[in-house]
Design an enzyme around this catalytic site. Structure first.
Site, PDB file in Angstrom:
ATOM      1  N   CYS A 147       0.829  -1.200   0.000  1.00 42.81           N
ATOM      2  CA  CYS A 147       0.000   0.000   0.000  1.00 42.81           C
ATOM      3  C   CYS A 147       0.865   1.253   0.000  1.00 42.81           C
ATOM      4  O   CYS A 147       0.573   2.221  -0.719  1.00 42.81           O
ATOM      5  CB  CYS A 147      -0.932   0.004   1.212  1.00 42.81           C
TER       6      CYS A 147
ATOM      7  N   CYS B 266      -5.695  -2.264   7.152  1.00 41.03           N
ATOM      8  CA  CYS B 266      -6.725  -1.226   7.074  1.00 41.03           C
ATOM      9  C   CYS B 266      -8.066  -1.746   6.593  1.00 41.03           C
ATOM     10  O   CYS B 266      -9.112  -1.363   7.114  1.00 41.03           O
ATOM     11  CB  CYS B 266      -6.247  -0.089   6.176  1.00 41.03           C
TER      12      CYS B 266
END
Length: 435
Positions: A158, A256
């Site tokens: 990410c 997340c």
């Protein structure tokens, strides 16, 4: 003062630059449900912002776009940059949207916190949706790795693909000179060769250079880490001192897009179960696993097996020692487990890594370095050696001075030379100690 504009949304989306980046000074939600109204007060007009842009280009100050996550680290990052005299713009990144109405997704509440921070600091904020990029570049790879029986680290991908690529590209499009995040790391520019070094954060308990090792020189030279030279306690002190509304907000943990939900329950939605035997080192079948993708090396909880107690053995003996996942036999769909944290099957003295990335700009020369094979691990002394290619990809090998625990394929081996992060690669295989 302009009257507040009421914007009602049934689903989060990227807010246009007309509505947010160029004009929003204050955003407030009634409650935390996105389906309720958002108040946006326009304190500036587009024409005025355009004039400010022209003035900025004529000055020596920088326009810095900060990734405002709603947490305290990015909030203090924005404050510190503003104190230095930079023009600061906040961007909230929406990277996941499959669970907008779920109790496990905090994105909507995080945006409210980020907007409240922007209001206190007097900066603009933009809400940008990178969910499509995230699903294509990060989540799809996450699933592929788990389906192959490995344990990936999506936060590393990410950072390289979203926070320092999609976000960076967007920031440059809106005229940024630099981007900044609340990561606990540092950058150091070398005047002699023009290269940028990625350094550990000064707070050893919070150092996040491990997660940033895939950044390249082009990304690092455009990046600032203002809290990297601070300890977390100092960051919270600053936040309270200037009255930030999230000064005491709990740090986010975990992946997340999974949030606080049980990990196995989340994977169940995307990966099919293929049950098989759980075996011990003697070859005895002592249980059934639900699918190799749902386990990782070193795992202790959730195995569904107890100790094996031979007749006449007193309680407290080795038969009652905890079980750990030690090996995943993909061809035979077998999960191998051992008893005891320090069992030989859990210890490795060497590894091979592929899919390499060198934030230093080039690979190190063979020799003595230090490495981490998981986040929060202490640096482990090792010898680095470049290896012949695995398929088409360059790779490297590490030999450790002391055996390392539960070295896991799919995780990253990250190399350090003192405080300088050199880069690393994805662990392909590890060799267990004899025994």
């Amino acid at each position: 003062m302009a009257k507040p504009l009421w914007v009602t949304m049934n689903k989060p989306r990227a807010l246009s630059c007309r509505n947010v980046r160029m004009g929003v000074h204050h955003v407030q939600c009634r409650g935390i449900s996105w389906n309720q109204c958002v108040i946006i007060n326009f304190h500036r007009c587009a024409k005025g912002s355009a004039l400010a842009q022209d003035n900025l280009r004529m000055s020596h100050l920088s326009r810095v776009v900060v990734g405002l996550s709603g947490g305290v680290d990015s909030a203090v990052t924005a404050h510190l940059l503003k104190q230095e005299g930079h023009e600061v713009i906040g961007i909230f990144m929406k990277n996941w949207e499959d669970d907008d109405d779920s109790e496990h997704c905090s994105s909507n509440a995080d945006f409210v916190d980020a907007a409240a921070v922007a209001d206190v600091l007097g900066i603009e904020i933009e809400h940008v949706n990178f969910a499509a990029d995230y699903k294509d570049r990060v989540f799809s790879e996450f699933l592929r790795e788990y389906q192959a029986g490995r344990t990936p680290n999506p936060d590393i991908l990410c950072n390289a693909e979203i926070k320092f690529k999609s976000f960076l590209d967007h920031a440059m499009q809106v005229g940024a000179d630099k981007i900044a995040t609340g990561h606990y790391a540092r950058v150091r520019h070398q005047a002699a060769n023009g290269q940028v070094e990625l350094l550990k954060g000064l707070d050893p308990a919070k150092d996040q250079s491990y997660f940033l090792h895939r950044l390249n020189q082009a990304q690092l030279c455009k990046t600032l880490f203002p809290v990297g030279h601070l300890h977390k306690t100092e960051v919270r002190r600053i936040a309270e001192e200037i009255g930030l509304p999230n000064a005491k907000k709990k740090d986010s943990t975990g992946i997340c897009f999974i949030g606080e939900r049980p990990f196995r329950a989340f994977l169940n939605r995307y990966i099919s179960k293929e049950p098989g035997p759980i075996k011990d080192p003697l070859g005895r079948t002592i249980g059934q696993h639900v699918g190799l993708s749902f386990y990782t090396l070193g795992q202790r909880q959730g195995l569904g097996i107890g100790g094996i107690k031979a007749k006449g053995v007193q309680r407290g003996g080795g038969q009652h020692t905890a079980w750990f996942v030690a090996r995943k036999d993909i061809p035979n769909n077998t999960l191998w487990v051992v008893q005891g944290h320090d069992h030989a099957w859990l210890l490795s003295t060497q590894l091979q890594a592929s899919d390499v990335s060198w934030c230093a700009g080039q690979p190190p020369t063979s020799g003595s370095l230090a490495a981490k094979t998981r986040y929060r691990q202490n640096d482990a002394a090792c010898t680095y050696q470049a290896l012949d290619r695995l398929g088409e990809a360059p790779c490297f090998g590490l030999v450790f001075s002391q055996a390392q625990w539960a070295v896991t394929p799919g995780q990253s081996a990250v190399l350090y030379d003192g405080e300088v992060c050199l880069g690393g690669g994805v662990i392909h295989a590890a060799s267990a100690c004899p025994g």
